[in-house]
Design a protein around this motif. Sequence first.
Motif, PDB file in Angstrom:
ATOM      1  N   ALA A  12     -54.943 -17.567  76.147  1.00  0.00           N
ATOM      2  CA  ALA A  12     -53.598 -17.865  75.038  1.00  0.00           C
ATOM      3  C   ALA A  12     -52.166 -17.721  75.699  1.00  0.00           C
ATOM      4  CB  ALA A  12     -53.600 -16.480  74.213  1.00  0.00           C
ATOM      5  N   SER A  13     -51.973 -18.481  76.803  1.00  0.00           N
ATOM      6  CA  SER A  13     -50.643 -18.626  77.542  1.00  0.00           C
ATOM      7  C   SER A  13     -49.585 -18.986  76.432  1.00  0.00           C
ATOM      8  CB  SER A  13     -50.766 -19.505  78.885  1.00  0.00           C
ATOM      9  OG  SER A  13     -49.425 -19.810  79.265  1.00  0.00           O
ATOM     10  N   SER A  14     -48.272 -18.396  76.371  1.00  0.00           N
ATOM     11  CA  SER A  14     -47.526 -18.829  75.571  1.00  0.00           C
ATOM     12  C   SER A  14     -46.552 -19.979  76.003  1.00  0.00           C
ATOM     13  CB  SER A  14     -46.207 -17.494  75.626  1.00  0.00           C
ATOM     14  OG  SER A  14     -45.710 -17.163  76.696  1.00  0.00           O
ATOM     15  N   ARG A  15     -46.609 -20.375  77.147  1.00  0.00           N
ATOM     16  CA  ARG A  15     -46.189 -21.606  77.770  1.00  0.00           C
ATOM     17  C   ARG A  15     -46.987 -22.569  77.742  1.00  0.00           C
ATOM     18  NH1 ARG A  15     -43.150 -21.091  83.382  1.00  0.00           N
ATOM     19  NH2 ARG A  15     -44.394 -19.096  83.801  1.00  0.00           N
ATOM     20  N   TYR A  16     -48.246 -22.468  77.967  1.00  0.00           N
ATOM     21  CA  TYR A  16     -49.237 -23.464  78.052  1.00  0.00           C
ATOM     22  C   TYR A  16     -50.536 -22.985  77.645  1.00  0.00           C
ATOM     23  CZ  TYR A  16     -51.115 -27.703  80.471  1.00  0.00           C
ATOM     24  OH  TYR A  16     -51.737 -28.889  80.536  1.00  0.00           O
ATOM     25  N   PRO A  17     -50.858 -22.838  76.495  1.00  0.00           N
ATOM     26  CA  PRO A  17     -52.125 -22.466  75.947  1.00  0.00           C
ATOM     27  C   PRO A  17     -53.407 -23.200  76.440  1.00  0.00           C
ATOM     28  CG  PRO A  17     -50.361 -22.827  73.958  1.00  0.00           C
ATOM     29  CD  PRO A  17     -49.889 -23.491  75.442  1.00  0.00           C
ATOM     30  N   GLY A  18     -54.131 -22.700  76.787  1.00  0.00           N
ATOM     31  CA  GLY A  18     -55.494 -23.395  77.183  1.00  0.00           C
ATOM     32  C   GLY A  18     -55.292 -23.514  78.670  1.00  0.00           C
ATOM     33  N   LYS A  19     -54.516 -23.160  79.509  1.00  0.00           N
ATOM     34  CA  LYS A  19     -54.011 -23.702  80.888  1.00  0.00           C
ATOM     35  C   LYS A  19     -55.297 -23.541  81.713  1.00  0.00           C
ATOM     36  CE  LYS A  19     -50.937 -21.262  83.429  1.00  0.00           C
ATOM     37  NZ  LYS A  19     -49.901 -21.016  84.078  1.00  0.00           N
ATOM     38  N   PRO A  20     -56.052 -22.500  81.887  1.00  0.00           N
ATOM     39  CA  PRO A  20     -57.126 -22.504  82.703  1.00  0.00           C
ATOM     40  C   PRO A  20     -58.231 -23.479  82.842  1.00  0.00           C
ATOM     41  CG  PRO A  20     -56.585 -20.197  81.776  1.00  0.00           C
ATOM     42  CD  PRO A  20     -55.748 -21.175  80.874  1.00  0.00           C
ATOM     43  N   LEU A  21     -58.453 -24.337  81.548  1.00  0.00           N
ATOM     44  CA  LEU A  21     -59.576 -25.301  81.311  1.00  0.00           C
ATOM     45  C   LEU A  21     -58.801 -26.632  81.444  1.00  0.00           C
ATOM     46  CD1 LEU A  21     -61.459 -23.621  78.416  1.00  0.00           C
ATOM     47  CD2 LEU A  21     -61.767 -23.372  80.762  1.00  0.00           C
ATOM     48  N   VAL A  22     -57.694 -26.793  81.713  1.00  0.00           N
ATOM     49  CA  VAL A  22     -56.932 -28.086  81.971  1.00  0.00           C
ATOM     50  C   VAL A  22     -57.555 -28.768  83.157  1.00  0.00           C
ATOM     51  CG1 VAL A  22     -54.836 -29.083  82.737  1.00  0.00           C
ATOM     52  CG2 VAL A  22     -54.801 -27.522  80.955  1.00  0.00           C
ATOM     53  N   GLN A 243     -48.742 -29.088 101.291  1.00  0.00           N
ATOM     54  CA  GLN A 243     -47.647 -28.881 100.034  1.00  0.00           C
ATOM     55  C   GLN A 243     -48.424 -27.785  98.991  1.00  0.00           C
ATOM     56  OE1 GLN A 243     -45.995 -32.679  98.138  1.00  0.00           O
ATOM     57  NE2 GLN A 243     -47.733 -33.651  99.483  1.00  0.00           N
ATOM     58  N   PHE A 244     -47.415 -27.051  98.560  1.00  0.00           N
ATOM     59  CA  PHE A 244     -47.785 -25.892  97.488  1.00  0.00           C
ATOM     60  C   PHE A 244     -46.919 -25.966  96.180  1.00  0.00           C
ATOM     61  CE2 PHE A 244     -47.177 -21.834  95.766  1.00  0.00           C
ATOM     62  CZ  PHE A 244     -48.362 -21.256  95.487  1.00  0.00           C
ATOM     63  N   TRP A 245     -47.948 -26.085  95.303  1.00  0.00           N
ATOM     64  CA  TRP A 245     -47.067 -25.694  93.725  1.00  0.00           C
ATOM     65  C   TRP A 245     -47.835 -25.134  92.794  1.00  0.00           C
ATOM     66  CZ3 TRP A 245     -42.017 -26.860  93.251  1.00  0.00           C
ATOM     67  CH2 TRP A 245     -41.392 -26.841  92.060  1.00  0.00           C
ATOM     68  N   GLU A 246     -47.536 -24.316  91.880  1.00  0.00           N
ATOM     69  CA  GLU A 246     -47.970 -23.724  90.786  1.00  0.00           C
ATOM     70  C   GLU A 246     -47.911 -24.470  89.444  1.00  0.00           C
ATOM     71  OE1 GLU A 246     -46.259 -20.097  90.652  1.00  0.00           O
ATOM     72  OE2 GLU A 246     -47.098 -19.103  92.527  1.00  0.00           O
ATOM     73  N   LEU A 247     -49.142 -24.467  88.723  1.00  0.00           N
ATOM     74  CA  LEU A 247     -49.171 -25.066  87.485  1.00  0.00           C
ATOM     75  C   LEU A 247     -48.623 -23.990  86.282  1.00  0.00           C
ATOM     76  CD1 LEU A 247     -52.140 -27.306  86.179  1.00  0.00           C
ATOM     77  CD2 LEU A 247     -50.352 -26.175  84.807  1.00  0.00           C
ATOM     78  N   ASN A 248     -47.277 -24.342  86.469  1.00  0.00           N
ATOM     79  CA  ASN A 248     -46.585 -23.553  85.010  1.00  0.00           C
ATOM     80  C   ASN A 248     -46.385 -24.263  83.676  1.00  0.00           C
ATOM     81  OD1 ASN A 248     -46.023 -21.138  86.795  1.00  0.00           O
ATOM     82  ND2 ASN A 248     -44.861 -22.619  88.086  1.00  0.00           N
ATOM     83  N   ASN A 249     -46.017 -25.831  83.786  1.00  0.00           N
ATOM     84  CA  ASN A 249     -45.704 -26.279  82.750  1.00  0.00           C
ATOM     85  C   ASN A 249     -46.823 -27.512  82.455  1.00  0.00           C
ATOM     86  OD1 ASN A 249     -43.167 -24.760  81.996  1.00  0.00           O
ATOM     87  ND2 ASN A 249     -42.971 -25.653  83.996  1.00  0.00           N
ATOM     88  N   PRO A 250     -46.998 -28.124  81.320  1.00  0.00           N
ATOM     89  CA  PRO A 250     -47.738 -29.275  81.388  1.00  0.00           C
ATOM     90  C   PRO A 250     -47.024 -30.585  82.288  1.00  0.00           C
ATOM     91  CG  PRO A 250     -47.291 -28.646  79.339  1.00  0.00           C
ATOM     92  CD  PRO A 250     -46.584 -27.728  80.174  1.00  0.00           C
ATOM     93  N   SER A 251     -45.965 -30.635  82.686  1.00  0.00           N
ATOM     94  CA  SER A 251     -45.375 -31.508  83.531  1.00  0.00           C
ATOM     95  C   SER A 251     -45.903 -31.502  85.134  1.00  0.00           C
ATOM     96  CB  SER A 251     -44.064 -31.643  83.526  1.00  0.00           C
ATOM     97  OG  SER A 251     -43.260 -30.413  83.834  1.00  0.00           O
ATOM     98  N   ASP A 252     -46.341 -30.217  85.094  1.00  0.00           N
ATOM     99  CA  ASP A 252     -46.895 -29.940  86.852  1.00  0.00           C
ATOM    100  C   ASP A 252     -48.270 -30.476  86.928  1.00  0.00           C
ATOM    101  OD1 ASP A 252     -44.625 -28.272  87.578  1.00  0.00           O
ATOM    102  OD2 ASP A 252     -45.404 -26.595  86.374  1.00  0.00           O
ATOM    103  N   VAL A 253     -48.963 -30.746  85.948  1.00  0.00           N
ATOM    104  CA  VAL A 253     -50.242 -31.497  86.172  1.00  0.00           C
ATOM    105  C   VAL A 253     -49.797 -32.850  86.987  1.00  0.00           C
ATOM    106  CG1 VAL A 253     -52.310 -32.602  85.296  1.00  0.00           C
ATOM    107  CG2 VAL A 253     -51.368 -30.493  84.005  1.00  0.00           C
ATOM    108  N   ALA A 254     -49.194 -33.569  86.623  1.00  0.00           N
ATOM    109  CA  ALA A 254     -48.966 -34.902  87.532  1.00  0.00           C
ATOM    110  C   ALA A 254     -48.616 -34.650  88.834  1.00  0.00           C
ATOM    111  CB  ALA A 254     -48.226 -35.653  86.728  1.00  0.00           C
ATOM    112  N   ARG A 255     -47.885 -33.552  89.110  1.00  0.00           N
ATOM    113  CA  ARG A 255     -47.226 -33.203  90.217  1.00  0.00           C
ATOM    114  C   ARG A 255     -48.334 -32.632  91.194  1.00  0.00           C
ATOM    115  NH1 ARG A 255     -42.157 -29.300  90.178  1.00  0.00           N
ATOM    116  NH2 ARG A 255     -41.176 -31.091  89.584  1.00  0.00           N
ATOM    117  N   ILE A 256     -49.138 -31.869  90.738  1.00  0.00           N
ATOM    118  CA  ILE A 256     -50.139 -31.295  91.553  1.00  0.00           C
ATOM    119  C   ILE A 256     -50.987 -32.241  91.740  1.00  0.00           C
ATOM    120  CG2 ILE A 256     -52.101 -29.706  91.505  1.00  0.00           C
ATOM    121  CD1 ILE A 256     -50.189 -27.721  89.856  1.00  0.00           C
TER     122      ILE A 256
END
Length: 266
Positions: A12-22, A243-256
């Motif tokens: 239940a992430s407020s910014r990205y619900p279901g994020k661990p299972l993306v 390279q290093f980046w964290e997945l904080n937002n849906p837009s980070d998926v493509a970046r990672i």
Amino acid sequence: MSVLIVIPARYASSRYPGKPLVELTGATGEKKTLIQRSWEAASQVGGVDRVVVATDDDRIREACEAFGAEVVMTSESCRNGTERCAEAAATLGVGFDIVVNLQGDAPLTPAWFIEDLVAGLRANDWAELATPVLRCEGATLNSLLEDRQNGRVGGTTAVFGAGNRGLYFSKEVIPFTSETYADEASTPVFHHVGVYAYRPDTLAAYASWPIGPLETLEGLEQLRFLENGRAVLCTEVESRGRQFWELNNPSDVARIESMMLQMQLP
């Protein structure tokens, strides 16, 4: 000194619900969930005695058990990853000397970041916890600035003083710099890497402290330690070309995924 890695994960992430299972697609085209990639990153760290995922959600538990991870169920009342790590460590009830919190949104974390972090905590008796910082190259700094200019919260930055003692962490880009840097240039800004190594007593005390104004404003759990006068060691780590980046937002998926492709990470 025995080391436990806990990977806190909540659905239940407020910014990205279901994020661990993306799902993230690696360089070979294989799709794996964010939590699996984070667990695999943790499993590559040397000198670690045990790795567990801590969650309050059965969907995450089932997904983790399917790929072979050990799971510790924690309560829904945990307000952040540090509180979840503290509860997991207490539930395990095993005498670990260092507890590492590898947040479940950082699958690109290299093993040596955590190994250097643990070594730094062992070498500095004054520190009650340690966290890694990575000097930004121009490209990373530009990405952080672009996120903020577009109203997105990207990575976190850190400032520290003598002996690498942490002074502050922010979702803003600090310290301020008016210079423009080329992609490969070294900058005065340090990207905070979302990993922590705690002394067990300090971790156990954390949940009993009230949430302070700085933690409330920034939404950064590590500020509770600073607001309670605890000594934080910022361990500078080297990228070694990674390279290093964290997945904080849906837009980070493509970046990672793009970073994984460039680094040929499966």
